[in-house]
Design a protein around this motif. Structure first.
Motif, PDB file in Angstrom:
ATOM      1  N   ILE A  53     -25.828   4.320  22.442  1.00 38.60           N
ATOM      2  CA  ILE A  53     -24.902   3.220  22.740  1.00 38.60           C
ATOM      3  C   ILE A  53     -23.764   3.204  21.718  1.00 38.60           C
ATOM      4  O   ILE A  53     -22.613   2.937  22.064  1.00 38.60           O
ATOM      5  CB  ILE A  53     -25.655   1.878  22.789  1.00 38.60           C
ATOM      6  CG1 ILE A  53     -26.518   1.832  24.051  1.00 38.60           C
ATOM      7  CG2 ILE A  53     -24.694   0.693  22.739  1.00 38.60           C
ATOM      8  CD1 ILE A  53     -27.473   0.662  24.128  1.00 38.60           C
ATOM      9  N   ALA A  56     -21.183   5.645  22.723  1.00 35.68           N
ATOM     10  CA  ALA A  56     -20.538   5.364  24.009  1.00 35.68           C
ATOM     11  C   ALA A  56     -19.496   4.254  23.932  1.00 35.68           C
ATOM     12  O   ALA A  56     -19.056   3.756  24.963  1.00 35.68           O
ATOM     13  CB  ALA A  56     -21.604   4.988  25.037  1.00 35.68           C
ATOM     14  N   LEU A  59     -16.404   4.411  26.201  1.00 33.14           N
ATOM     15  CA  LEU A  59     -16.636   4.565  27.639  1.00 33.14           C
ATOM     16  C   LEU A  59     -16.217   3.298  28.374  1.00 33.14           C
ATOM     17  O   LEU A  59     -16.749   2.217  28.133  1.00 33.14           O
ATOM     18  CB  LEU A  59     -18.117   4.862  27.895  1.00 33.14           C
ATOM     19  CG  LEU A  59     -18.540   5.030  29.346  1.00 33.14           C
ATOM     20  CD1 LEU A  59     -17.854   6.245  29.958  1.00 33.14           C
ATOM     21  CD2 LEU A  59     -20.046   5.174  29.425  1.00 33.14           C
ATOM     22  N   ASN A  72     -17.631  -4.387  30.010  1.00 35.53           N
ATOM     23  CA  ASN A  72     -17.951  -2.985  29.743  1.00 35.53           C
ATOM     24  C   ASN A  72     -19.159  -2.873  28.822  1.00 35.53           C
ATOM     25  O   ASN A  72     -20.039  -2.041  29.049  1.00 35.53           O
ATOM     26  CB  ASN A  72     -16.748  -2.252  29.130  1.00 35.53           C
ATOM     27  CG  ASN A  72     -15.830  -1.707  30.174  1.00 35.53           C
ATOM     28  OD1 ASN A  72     -16.256  -1.020  31.088  1.00 35.53           O
ATOM     29  ND2 ASN A  72     -14.557  -2.031  30.065  1.00 35.53           N
ATOM     30  N   SER A  73     -19.216  -3.708  27.794  1.00 37.32           N
ATOM     31  CA  SER A  73     -20.367  -3.685  26.889  1.00 37.32           C
ATOM     32  C   SER A  73     -21.653  -4.012  27.635  1.00 37.32           C
ATOM     33  O   SER A  73     -22.687  -3.371  27.427  1.00 37.32           O
ATOM     34  CB  SER A  73     -20.176  -4.693  25.750  1.00 37.32           C
ATOM     35  OG  SER A  73     -19.188  -4.253  24.865  1.00 37.32           O
ATOM     36  N   ARG A  76     -22.444  -1.005  30.050  1.00 31.03           N
ATOM     37  CA  ARG A  76     -22.928   0.152  29.273  1.00 31.03           C
ATOM     38  C   ARG A  76     -24.337  -0.100  28.774  1.00 31.03           C
ATOM     39  O   ARG A  76     -25.199   0.781  28.830  1.00 31.03           O
ATOM     40  CB  ARG A  76     -22.012   0.411  28.069  1.00 31.03           C
ATOM     41  CG  ARG A  76     -20.811   1.234  28.338  1.00 31.03           C
ATOM     42  CD  ARG A  76     -20.149   1.662  27.036  1.00 31.03           C
ATOM     43  NE  ARG A  76     -20.014   0.599  26.054  1.00 31.03           N
ATOM     44  CZ  ARG A  76     -18.885  -0.033  25.757  1.00 31.03           C
ATOM     45  NH1 ARG A  76     -17.767   0.303  26.370  1.00 31.03           N
ATOM     46  NH2 ARG A  76     -18.854  -0.972  24.829  1.00 31.03           N
ATOM     47  N   ASP A 111     -25.346  -3.181  22.608  1.00 32.69           N
ATOM     48  CA  ASP A 111     -23.937  -2.907  22.889  1.00 32.69           C
ATOM     49  C   ASP A 111     -23.056  -4.102  22.550  1.00 32.69           C
ATOM     50  O   ASP A 111     -22.013  -3.941  21.914  1.00 32.69           O
ATOM     51  CB  ASP A 111     -23.742  -2.485  24.345  1.00 32.69           C
ATOM     52  CG  ASP A 111     -22.502  -1.633  24.522  1.00 32.69           C
ATOM     53  OD1 ASP A 111     -21.446  -1.968  23.953  1.00 32.69           O
ATOM     54  OD2 ASP A 111     -22.576  -0.611  25.217  1.00 32.69           O
TER      55      ASP A 111
END
Length: 121
Positions: A53, A56, A59, A72-73, A76, A111
């Motif tokens: 994580i 990423a 991402l 997004n967090s 993900r 995340d």
């Protein structure tokens, strides 16, 4: 770009949450004695989750807007928490559903916290 602080925060959070996982799982499997490898594997799974994580962070799954960073967090965390926890769940012959579900939740927590902490530092 590689965010070393985010990777460090996420890995550390994964290691701490892994301790909570082994405390809970040790109660379900009958304690530490005789289950050391299983419990260490569960802890290590959470450390690897945090590391993945952390890497990423760039991402983007959702188009950029004023809410996208947190969405997004969350996404993900769900996806990576699911994938990493699925490995451990499969290795228990699908017997430890609670650790699998906790791993998805922990993915979100890792995340969100690492995103917040990396942003503040």
């Amino acid at each position: 770009m590689l965010n070393v602080k985010r990777i460090g925060f996420a890995t550390l959070i994964g290691a701490v949450l892994g301790i909570f996982c082994i405390l809970g799982a040790s109660g379900r499997v009958g304690g530490w004695i005789g289950n050391e490898i299983l419990l260490i594997g569960l802890w290590y799974n959470r450390v690897i989750m945090g590391l993945l994580i952390g890497f990423a962070g760039d991402l983007q799954l959702i188009k950029k807007d004023n809410r996208s960073k947190w969405l997004n967090s969350t996404m993900r965390g769900v996806i990576l928490g699911f994938l990493v926890s699925l490995q451990f769940y499969l290795s228990t012959n699908l017997l430890d559903l609670l650790s699998f579900l906790a791993g998805i939740l922990y993915g979100i927590v890792i995340d969100l916290l690492s995103t917040l902490l990396a942003q503040k530092s």
